[in-house]
Motif scaffolding. Structure first.
Motif, PDB file in Angstrom:
ATOM      1  N   ARG A   3       0.833  -1.201   0.000  1.00  0.00           N
ATOM      2  CA  ARG A   3       0.000   0.000   0.000  1.00  0.00           C
ATOM      3  C   ARG A   3       0.872   1.256   0.000  1.00  0.00           C
ATOM      4  O   ARG A   3       0.557   2.251  -0.667  1.00  0.00           O
ATOM      5  N   VAL A   4       1.972   1.218   0.707  1.00  0.00           N
ATOM      6  CA  VAL A   4       2.880   2.359   0.749  1.00  0.00           C
ATOM      7  C   VAL A   4       3.475   2.597  -0.627  1.00  0.00           C
ATOM      8  O   VAL A   4       3.560   3.729  -1.102  1.00  0.00           O
ATOM      9  N   ASP A   7       0.766   4.043  -2.932  1.00  0.00           N
ATOM     10  CA  ASP A   7       0.527   5.461  -2.637  1.00  0.00           C
ATOM     11  C   ASP A   7       1.661   6.333  -3.160  1.00  0.00           C
ATOM     12  O   ASP A   7       1.435   7.437  -3.647  1.00  0.00           O
ATOM     13  N   GLN A  10       1.536   6.999  -7.024  1.00  0.00           N
ATOM     14  CA  GLN A  10       0.541   7.954  -7.507  1.00  0.00           C
ATOM     15  C   GLN A  10       1.097   9.371  -7.542  1.00  0.00           C
ATOM     16  O   GLN A  10       0.663  10.191  -8.341  1.00  0.00           O
TER      17      GLN A  10
END
Length: 57
Positions: A3-4, A7, A10
């Motif tokens: 997830r890091v 993120d 993006q």
């Protein structure tokens, strides 16, 4: 962890974004260069006319 990474990706600057930004920044410069080309053509044409006139007049 994934997830890091997702993120962080993006927020990355892409090549397409850089190309678009570069084109946007260069547009006014290209317009000015076009005007300068015309002006240089007129000056060179006038100079050639004066040179020809001095030899044949």
């Amino acid at each position: 962890m994934e997830r890091v990474i997702a993120d962080a990706q993006q927020g990355l600057v892409t090549r397409a974004y850089l190309d678009q930004a570069l084109q946007r920044e260069l547009a006014p410069i290209r317009a000015e260069i076009a005007v300068l080309k015309w002006m240089m053509g007129v000056v060179i044409g006038g100079l050639i006319a004066l040179i020809i006139k001095s030899f044949f007049a």
